[in-house]
Design an enzyme around this catalytic site. Structure first.
Site, PDB file in Angstrom:
ATOM      1  N   GLU A  59      -2.332  -9.363  11.670  1.00 18.33           N
ATOM      2  CA  GLU A  59      -3.693  -8.858  10.805  1.00 18.33           C
ATOM      3  C   GLU A  59      -4.616  -9.768  11.207  1.00 18.33           C
ATOM      4  O   GLU A  59      -5.985  -9.392  11.196  1.00 18.33           O
ATOM      5  CB  GLU A  59      -3.236  -8.773   9.445  1.00 18.33           C
ATOM      6  N   HIS A  73      -7.769  -8.019  12.804  1.00 15.91           N
ATOM      7  CA  HIS A  73      -9.046  -7.798  11.883  1.00 15.91           C
ATOM      8  C   HIS A  73      -9.627  -9.062  11.229  1.00 15.91           C
ATOM      9  O   HIS A  73     -10.962  -9.126  10.982  1.00 15.91           O
ATOM     10  CB  HIS A  73      -8.114  -7.080  10.653  1.00 15.91           C
ATOM     11  N   HIS A 114      -1.184  -3.891   3.535  1.00 14.41           N
ATOM     12  CA  HIS A 114      -1.242  -3.800   4.812  1.00 14.41           C
ATOM     13  C   HIS A 114      -2.259  -4.611   5.542  1.00 14.41           C
ATOM     14  O   HIS A 114      -1.825  -5.393   6.456  1.00 14.41           O
ATOM     15  CB  HIS A 114      -1.316  -2.492   5.260  1.00 14.41           C
TER      16      HIS A 114
END
Ligand code: 5GP
Ligand code: 5GP
Ligand code: 5GP
Length: 208
Positions: free
Chosen positions: A97, A101, A43
Site C-alpha cells: 500500500e 498509493h 485496506h
C-alpha cells in the site's frame, strides 16, 4: 527510474469487512497473530483525482521501511491486518500500500506521517458502530443498500462509497466502505466521485 510525484485531489480511506474478504471462493488466511476482531479493518488510503483517475507507484525508490513505523505497530496490527494468503504479520500488505498509493502523497506525508494519519482516521471512524446503531449487524442477514447508505451518511455527514463483492455462493455482499478525505489527510469531505459499487438493492452482511 524515479517517477515524479504527481498531484491529486483527495484521498479515499478504504475499509474492508473481513467476512466479505474471506468468504469468496479464493478464501483468506488469518494473520500470524490470529483471527482479527470482527470489525472493519483498513485496506488503504489512496490519493485520487476528481475525475476518478488516480496516480499509483509514484516513487518506487521511496522504499517501505518497517523500522520507521515501529511505534505504530500495535495499531497497525489491530486495525490493518492482512487477510491474504499466506498468513503474515501485515508488513507485506503495508509495504504494497505504501509503494502503490502512499508514495503518491509523499510530498505531503512521509512514511510515518502517512501511516499515523491512516490510524488516526480509523480511530475516529467507527463504521461497524454506526451500522449497529441502525440495527445493521454482521449476522448473515440481508439489508437494503438504502438502509446502509442512510446509516453511514447520517454518521459521517457525508455519503460514503459502498462496494460489494460476491460470496462463494454468488450472494451480493457488503465488502468495502470508501470515505473521502481532503488533502490535509484529516477532514472528511463529500466524495468528488464515488467508486464503482457493484451492489444490489439487498446485501448480505456476513458474519466473521
Ligand atoms: P491483487 O491482484 O492485487 O492481489 O488483488 C486484486 C483484488 O483481488 C484485490 O483488490 C482484492 O480485492 C482481491 N483479492 C486478492 N487476494 C484476495 C483474497 O485472498 N481473498 C479475497 N477475497 N480477495 C482477494
Ligand atoms: P479492484 O480491481 O480489486 O477493484 O482494485 C484493485 C486495486 O486497484 C485496489 O486495491 C487499489 O489499489 C486500486 N484501485 C481500485 N480502484 C481505485 C480507485 O478508485 N482509486 C484508487 N486510488 N485506487 C483504486
Ligand atoms: P490493492 O492493490 O488492491 O490496493 O491491494 C490489494 C493487494 O494487497 C493484493 O495484492 C492483495 O493480495 C494484497 N492484500 C494483502 N492483504 C490484503 C487484505 O487483507 N485485503 C486486501 N483487499 N488485499 C490484501
Amino acid at each position: 527510474i524515479l517517477i515524479a510525484a504527481q498531484g491529486f485531489d483527495f484521498f479515499y480511506f478504504v475499509q474492508q469487512w473481513p467476512g466479505s474478504f474471506c468468504d469468496i471462493s479464493s478464501s483468506c488466511c488469518y494473520p500470524v497473530t490470529g483471527k482479527p476482531a470482527p470489525d472493519f479493518s483498513i485496506h488503504g488510503f489512496w490519493p485520487n483525482n476528481n475525475d476518478g483517475t488516480y496516480p499509483f507507484n509514484c516513487d518506487l525508490a521511496n522504499a517501505f521501511n518497517a523500522s520507521k513505523i515501529s511505534d505504530l505497530n500495535g495499531g497497525l496490527t489491530t486495525h490493518w491486518p492482512s487477510l491474504a494468503c499466506p498468513s503474515s504479520n501485515g508488513e507485506s500488505f503495508w509495504q504494497h500500500e505504501w509503494l502503490k498509493h502512499g508514495t503518491c502523497s509523499e510530498s505531503i506525508l512521509d512514511e510515518h506521517a502517512y501511516f499515523k494519519a491512516v490510524l488516526s482516521l480509523r480511530g475516529s471512524i467507527d463504521i461497524l458502530g454506526a451500522l449497529q446503531k441502525a440495527r445493521i449487524q454482521p449476522n448473515n442477514g440481508m439489508y437494503s443498500f438504502t438502509s446502509i447508505n442512510n446509516a453511514l451518511t447520517n454518521y459521517l455527514a457525508h455519503t460514503p462509497g459502498i462496494e460489494c463483492n460476491s460470496a462463494a455462493n454468488g450472494q451480493n455482499q457488503l465488502y468495502q466502505i470508501y470515505v473521502c478525505v481532503a488533502t490535509d489527510a484529516t477532514t472528511l469531505i463529500d466524495c468528488p466521485i464515488l467508486p464503482q459499487s457493484h451492489c444490489s438493492s439487498q446485501l448480505l452482511f456476513p458474519s466473521f
